[in-house]
Each structure stands twice: as structure tokens, then as C-alpha cells.
Motif scaffolding. Sequence first.
Motif, PDB file in Angstrom:
ATOM      1  N   SER A 164       0.826  -1.216   0.000  1.00 54.79           N
ATOM      2  CA  SER A 164       0.000   0.000   0.000  1.00 54.79           C
ATOM      3  C   SER A 164       0.852   1.255   0.000  1.00 54.79           C
ATOM      4  O   SER A 164       0.485   2.267  -0.590  1.00 54.79           O
ATOM      5  N   LYS A 165       1.980   1.189   0.697  1.00 54.80           N
ATOM      6  CA  LYS A 165       2.848   2.364   0.799  1.00 54.80           C
ATOM      7  C   LYS A 165       3.748   2.528  -0.435  1.00 54.80           C
ATOM      8  O   LYS A 165       4.531   3.468  -0.513  1.00 54.80           O
ATOM      9  N   GLY A 166       3.670   1.580  -1.362  1.00 52.06           N
ATOM     10  CA  GLY A 166       4.492   1.686  -2.568  1.00 52.06           C
ATOM     11  C   GLY A 166       5.907   1.176  -2.373  1.00 52.06           C
ATOM     12  O   GLY A 166       6.787   1.422  -3.192  1.00 52.06           O
ATOM     13  N   GLU A 167       6.131   0.456  -1.250  1.00 54.91           N
ATOM     14  CA  GLU A 167       7.470  -0.107  -1.028  1.00 54.91           C
ATOM     15  C   GLU A 167       7.595  -1.486  -1.685  1.00 54.91           C
ATOM     16  O   GLU A 167       8.659  -1.900  -2.099  1.00 54.91           O
ATOM     17  N   TYR A 168       6.461  -2.196  -1.735  1.00 59.46           N
ATOM     18  CA  TYR A 168       6.436  -3.501  -2.376  1.00 59.46           C
ATOM     19  C   TYR A 168       5.604  -3.428  -3.659  1.00 59.46           C
ATOM     20  O   TYR A 168       4.723  -2.575  -3.787  1.00 59.46           O
ATOM     21  N   PHE A 169       5.887  -4.347  -4.575  1.00 60.71           N
ATOM     22  CA  PHE A 169       5.211  -4.385  -5.869  1.00 60.71           C
ATOM     23  C   PHE A 169       4.627  -5.774  -6.088  1.00 60.71           C
ATOM     24  O   PHE A 169       4.760  -6.649  -5.229  1.00 60.71           O
ATOM     25  N   ILE A 170       4.021  -5.961  -7.265  1.00 62.18           N
ATOM     26  CA  ILE A 170       3.363  -7.237  -7.535  1.00 62.18           C
ATOM     27  C   ILE A 170       4.291  -8.447  -7.324  1.00 62.18           C
ATOM     28  O   ILE A 170       3.886  -9.423  -6.703  1.00 62.18           O
ATOM     29  N   PRO A 171       5.547  -8.401  -7.807  1.00 61.88           N
ATOM     30  CA  PRO A 171       6.410  -9.568  -7.575  1.00 61.88           C
ATOM     31  C   PRO A 171       6.567  -9.898  -6.091  1.00 61.88           C
ATOM     32  O   PRO A 171       6.627 -11.072  -5.717  1.00 61.88           O
ATOM     33  N   ASP A 172       6.614  -8.869  -5.242  1.00 62.82           N
ATOM     34  CA  ASP A 172       6.763  -9.121  -3.808  1.00 62.82           C
ATOM     35  C   ASP A 172       5.528  -9.825  -3.244  1.00 62.82           C
ATOM     36  O   ASP A 172       5.634 -10.724  -2.408  1.00 62.82           O
ATOM     37  N   LEU A 173       4.344  -9.392  -3.719  1.00 64.69           N
ATOM     38  CA  LEU A 173       3.105 -10.058  -3.275  1.00 64.69           C
ATOM     39  C   LEU A 173       3.106 -11.524  -3.689  1.00 64.69           C
ATOM     40  O   LEU A 173       2.803 -12.416  -2.904  1.00 64.69           O
ATOM     41  N   VAL A 174       3.457 -11.752  -4.972  1.00 62.12           N
ATOM     42  CA  VAL A 174       3.428 -13.122  -5.488  1.00 62.12           C
ATOM     43  C   VAL A 174       4.462 -13.986  -4.763  1.00 62.12           C
ATOM     44  O   VAL A 174       4.179 -15.120  -4.371  1.00 62.12           O
ATOM     45  N   TYR A 175       5.637 -13.430  -4.556  1.00 60.83           N
ATOM     46  CA  TYR A 175       6.704 -14.192  -3.887  1.00 60.83           C
ATOM     47  C   TYR A 175       6.315 -14.489  -2.440  1.00 60.83           C
ATOM     48  O   TYR A 175       6.509 -15.609  -1.962  1.00 60.83           O
ATOM     49  N   SER A 176       5.740 -13.513  -1.740  1.00 63.19           N
ATOM     50  CA  SER A 176       5.316 -13.759  -0.355  1.00 63.19           C
ATOM     51  C   SER A 176       4.301 -14.901  -0.329  1.00 63.19           C
ATOM     52  O   SER A 176       4.271 -15.716   0.585  1.00 63.19           O
ATOM     53  N   GLY A 177       3.456 -14.945  -1.371  1.00 70.31           N
ATOM     54  CA  GLY A 177       2.474 -16.030  -1.473  1.00 70.31           C
ATOM     55  C   GLY A 177       3.140 -17.386  -1.599  1.00 70.31           C
ATOM     56  O   GLY A 177       2.703 -18.370  -0.997  1.00 70.31           O
ATOM     57  N   GLU A 178       4.221 -17.436  -2.373  1.00 69.74           N
ATOM     58  CA  GLU A 178       4.940 -18.704  -2.547  1.00 69.74           C
ATOM     59  C   GLU A 178       5.592 -19.134  -1.230  1.00 69.74           C
ATOM     60  O   GLU A 178       5.598 -20.319  -0.887  1.00 69.74           O
ATOM     61  N   ILE A 179       6.141 -18.155  -0.500  1.00 73.82           N
ATOM     62  CA  ILE A 179       6.773 -18.489   0.788  1.00 73.82           C
ATOM     63  C   ILE A 179       5.703 -19.001   1.751  1.00 73.82           C
ATOM     64  O   ILE A 179       5.883 -20.022   2.423  1.00 73.82           O
ATOM     65  N   LEU A 180       4.577 -18.298   1.770  1.00 70.28           N
ATOM     66  CA  LEU A 180       3.488 -18.698   2.670  1.00 70.28           C
ATOM     67  C   LEU A 180       2.994 -20.106   2.335  1.00 70.28           C
ATOM     68  O   LEU A 180       2.690 -20.903   3.223  1.00 70.28           O
ATOM     69  N   LYS A 181       2.962 -20.401   1.032  1.00 71.16           N
ATOM     70  CA  LYS A 181       2.526 -21.727   0.603  1.00 71.16           C
ATOM     71  C   LYS A 181       3.440 -22.798   1.192  1.00 71.16           C
ATOM     72  O   LYS A 181       2.974 -23.833   1.672  1.00 71.16           O
ATOM     73  N   ARG A 182       4.737 -22.531   1.161  1.00 69.89           N
ATOM     74  CA  ARG A 182       5.690 -23.508   1.705  1.00 69.89           C
ATOM     75  C   ARG A 182       5.504 -23.647   3.222  1.00 69.89           C
ATOM     76  O   ARG A 182       5.580 -24.759   3.761  1.00 69.89           O
ATOM     77  N   VAL A 183       5.261 -22.533   3.910  1.00 71.92           N
ATOM     78  CA  VAL A 183       5.018 -22.583   5.358  1.00 71.92           C
ATOM     79  C   VAL A 183       3.755 -23.408   5.636  1.00 71.92           C
ATOM     80  O   VAL A 183       3.742 -24.305   6.477  1.00 71.92           O
ATOM     81  N   ASN A 184       2.712 -23.112   4.874  1.00 79.69           N
ATOM     82  CA  ASN A 184       1.442 -23.836   5.044  1.00 79.69           C
ATOM     83  C   ASN A 184       1.603 -25.335   4.848  1.00 79.69           C
ATOM     84  O   ASN A 184       1.030 -26.142   5.578  1.00 79.69           O
ATOM     85  N   GLU A 185       2.379 -25.695   3.811  1.00 81.25           N
ATOM     86  CA  GLU A 185       2.566 -27.113   3.523  1.00 81.25           C
ATOM     87  C   GLU A 185       3.235 -27.844   4.684  1.00 81.25           C
ATOM     88  O   GLU A 185       2.935 -29.003   4.961  1.00 81.25           O
ATOM     89  N   LEU A 186       4.141 -27.140   5.360  1.00 76.55           N
ATOM     90  CA  LEU A 186       4.821 -27.739   6.513  1.00 76.55           C
ATOM     91  C   LEU A 186       3.870 -27.866   7.705  1.00 76.55           C
ATOM     92  O   LEU A 186       3.891 -28.850   8.434  1.00 76.55           O
ATOM     93  N   VAL A 187       3.024 -26.856   7.870  1.00 78.71           N
ATOM     94  CA  VAL A 187       2.181 -26.785   9.065  1.00 78.71           C
ATOM     95  C   VAL A 187       0.942 -27.670   8.942  1.00 78.71           C
ATOM     96  O   VAL A 187       0.506 -28.286   9.911  1.00 78.71           O
TER      97      VAL A 187
END
Lengths: 210, 446
Positions: A50-73
Motif C-alpha cells: 500500500s505504501k508503494g514499497e512492495y510491488f506485484i512480484p513481492d506479493l506473489v513471492y510472499s504467497g509462494e513463501i506462505l505456501k511452503r510454510v502452510n505445507e509444513l504446518v
Amino acid sequence: MAKDLAKALADLKEDEAVAITKEKLDAGADPMGILNEAGKGMEVVGARFSKGEYFIPDLVYSGEILKRVNELVKPKLTAGSGKKTGGKVIIATVAGDIHDIGKDIVVFMLDVSGFEVYDMGVDVPIQKIVDKIKETGAPVVGLSGFLTLAYDSMKQTIDAIKAAGLREKTKIMIGGGQITQDIVKYTGADTYGKDAIEAVALARKFMAAK
Amino acid sequence: MAKEWEEMTPAEKRADLDSKWLSPPEAKYNSAEAEKEYKARVQRMLDAVNMKQPDRVPVVPMVGFFPAYLSGLTPYDVMYDYDKLMSSFAKFVLEYKPDGHLSVTNSPPGKAHDILDYKLYGYPGHGVAKEHSYQCIEGEYMKANEYDALIDDPTYFFLTGWLPRVMGALDGLKMLSPFTNMTEMYGGFTGAALVPFGLPPVKAALKALMDAGDEALKWIGTVAAFGGAMAAAGFPGFFGGGTKVSFDTIGDTLRGTRGIIMDMYRQPQKIMRAMEQLTPIMVKMGVASAKQNGCPIVFIPLHKGADGFLNDEQYRKFYWPALKDLMDGLIAEGCVPFPWAEGGYNSRLKVIKESPKGKVIWGFDTTDMAQAKKILGDVCCITGNMPIATLSVGTPEDVKNAVKKLIDNCAKGGGYIMMSGAVIENAPPANMKMFIDATKELGVYK
């Protein structure tokens, strides 16, 4: 090592986030607690976007990291935990349009923000969306479209929602590369959002006003 | 005697392509008046491209299937019936009289893609309704661990890795050995390399390619006939050719949006190396068609570098160098690169100001045009930005107001071409007419 999972996720440190998750699980930490921490990290990602510090790639990448965390949990979660409490939202790319990248980012951000999301996919026939509103009673519908053909599909979908007598109790937000305030007016939607974070903010606003 | 192409300087190559555009050697005009109009239209566009002030602002509508809809036809109709393609697109140009047309190549040969079992796009009758245009289907058609294969030998990777995935009928190509193995007879090199061509799956793939080729030949006949007929009537084409920035080639068609995003974080060096390999190939693709068509303008649709898709640092690292190399390569071959920035490009204006001065055309979709003119006004010709939403759902009055605003913001001193911000599909004909006529009325330089 009791490192901060929320911070690792917020800073997009993939390997670190995965390592911390494994460590916590090995130490017998509460799986829900881990997911809550990850959720906090995602909130920071959203705020930075929202503040313009992150962009679409950051959102998508955070999603991939979260997916890996979810898979473990996930294997450690007990049934019934992790229930969504934010309210129901239907998301669809309208009839004729098969684009999914933007829609998928919106679905993902709504999901991690606690909404119960019904992702209907792409090229969704008008009647199916009407039926889904009846079936789920979702008070918020998000219609996505990338091409100009989506203008008419959105308009026809919203007309059908009206004709089914559901418009009064349904808030409708639209989004996509060529959506402007003129198109909100043309289609009869309530509003539009320019990105996934706006979609979350709009959904929250609609739910609060219910 | 005229110099061979290889011996010409970039300026001579450019002059050669310009003169072929202005006076096509094979042109047969319908009348002296048509010839005069043809040349006036090309000159008007060339003046704008060269940042000079033409007699008026040229107007080139970026049409998709608008001409088909105008004739009551669907995209399916014109993709499968080249007579209908010819008649509907010709009717549009002859009745609406734009300064430049975009040929009929936006309507690809449907049957050729059927024969190949084409999967990269949904297209009319195949995953998309017959009434709508074709649309890309995102996917990881190249795997994350295949960069080395692409980098080592792009053609071999396309033949044996990528094509079999996006064209079902070419599955047999997976069995091919590298053509570079056919060095000599000695030691059975050629013999071994020829073996795959005897295998039934490879033969089936080659047969499919030949059948698709027959169909493509019919289609290109229509493309050529259309270009000839329009020139004869006084209407030049605007595009010499097209190509892509290597970052988009990888992100759009090989790895997909999600794939290339992951690669930027997980294996950035592989992207950089792959782009180095692909850029010269992308240059050749644009140059070949510009030379074939005798027109220097090479269209480069830009996708993954738009506002929001990359941060400033990523744009500077991954996208801009690839685009800059592509533009330099095209300019060295006498072409005029025409990067077309889909979406917003506001945050990039300060970067693209470094484009080769006076040698490119920058096209914009939703970018703030007053800013674009301010920043790029002394760098290059700019075009685009007529809002597609207004053209699609506005009134003719709305369209005229938008035309006026664009001319006020961009036309001063020349160097502007009126164009829509995105491809025009099923817009109201009255809006298209106003778009073109209002430019002709309000765009006159006094």
C-alpha cells in the motif's frame, strides 16, 4: 534459535521463513500459532504494498513463501482449526475472459486476510455467479476482467444479479487493467479497486457496513 | 549500383526502409490522387516519427477485430475465412480513412493453429467463444530448471522442449537430435543425426508442420493482397514488423508471470544470461519482417515492465537493459523501435528518457500524457493513450473531448501520433468515426 517468522516473511526471506517454521514445529509449537505469525508477516507485506514499497512480484513471492510454510504446518493442524472469520466473498473472471493472474492475486490476498473466498475461476457464466450468490449468501462479489469484452460481461452479470433480486444485499467490486470509474458507472457495480490490497480494503469496508 | 544491405550504415539502412515505405517499388495505385494521398499519409507519419511538425496529427487506430465486428462478423469468422477477413478489414480502412492501418495480421490463421493443436492461447472456438478475441493462457511452458538448456541452444530447446508443449501435434519433435550434429559423414555423425527423421512420431510432427504451412501460405496471400489493395487506394500500413523484449518473451511465453517472478528472487543470474542469448534473436525477428515489408517501424508490445509489475530496481536491472539492447539492435539495422507500454508507465518515464534520441516511438496506454510529453518531448515521438474505456462505452462527444485533451497535451510542435491506448475490439462505430474525424479536424497545425 527463536527467530521471528513474521519478520522473515515480511522481508521475503524464503529460506529463513522455512527454516524457522521447521524449527518451531520440531520444538512442538502450536501450528495455529505459527500460521498466525505468518499472517502477521503477510499484513506487513500488504502494508508495504500500500505504501508503494512492495510491488506485484513481492506479493506473489510472499504467497509462494506462505505456501511452503502452510505445507509444513498443514499435517499438524487439527480439524476445524484455521476457520475463516472475515466473511464470504465470491471472485470470478467474467464470461468471455480467461485471464487469471490478477484475479488469483486478489483471491490470495483475500484468503490470507481471513475471508472465506469462493474462487469461481475464469470465463464464468453469468447464471453460475447468480447461483453462487444464492447458494453461499456471500454479501460481496468481485468481478475481474482484463479485456474490453469484460465491460459487457460485467454489466450483464450485474444486471442478472439485479433481476434475481439479489442486488440490494450484494456489494459488487470490479477490477482489471482497463477498469475505470466510467466502467463502474457503465456496469452498475458499486466500485472498483486498482489492486489486490484495495480489494481487501473494499471487502473489509463492505463487511463492516453490513 | 546500390550498396548491399550488409555494407550500409544504420542511417543508410533507415533511409532505404523509409524510401520503400514512402514509395513501395511494387505499388500500383488506383489513381494519381491515391498515389498522392498514400505519400502524404506516409510523410505525415514520418514527420511525426522524426519529431517534426506534420501538416496535422496523424491518426492510427490500434484495431484488433473491430473491422470484423463492424461488418457483423465474429473473430472466428475472419480467422477461418480469409475472404471475409479481406473484405471486412478493407471496408474499415476505405470507409474510416485512418492515416495508417495495421494490416490483417492481428487475425491469425485459425486452421493452421488447429492443425498444430495450439495450446498457448485460447482462441475463438477453442477455449474462447467465437465472438471474442484470442487470449494467452498463462503457464510454465518452460520449467524452472530448464534455463541452461535454453541458454546453451535456444533453437534446440524451442524445437524439442517448448514447441511440443505448446503445440500438441509437434510432440514428436521431442525425439530430434541437434541439427548441429550433422557435421560430417565420417564416423556416422550424419547417419545418427538423421535417424529421428525416420521415426513415425517425428514424421507426424513434420507432416503437421507442412500442413500448417500450406494454410499459413493461404493466409499470407491475403495479408499481402490486403497490403497491396490498401496501398493502391492510398492507405499505407504502419507496422513493418514486431518483436518482444526478451524479459517478456521469457515471462509471457516461456516461464509465465509467476514463474519469472520466482526466478527473479531464486535464480536472477539465469534470467540475465537467458536474456543475453535471446535479445539478438529478438532483434533479428523484428528486422526480418521490417525488411520484408519495406517499413522501418517495429512494434514491441511491453508487458511485465509496467508500473507495479517491477520495482524501480528490478526495472533497471532486468527490464530496461534488455529493452535498450533490443532498441539499439533494431536501430543499427535501420528500424524504428516502437515500444508500446501496456498499462501504466508513469514511474518509468524518468528511465526511458534515456532512449536513443529521435530514433524511437514510445506508445502509451494509461500513462499521464502531459507528463510523457514533458519528459520525452525532446527525446522522441510519442503516441497512444486515447482511453479504451471511453472508446468502448463513452459517447461520441466523450471521444471528441478526449481527442481534444490529447491534442492539447501532446501535439505541440509535432512528434505525436493519435492512437488508442489499447486494442479496439467491439467499440461503437460512431466512436471510431469520431476518434478519426475529430483528430483530422482538431489536429491541424496552423
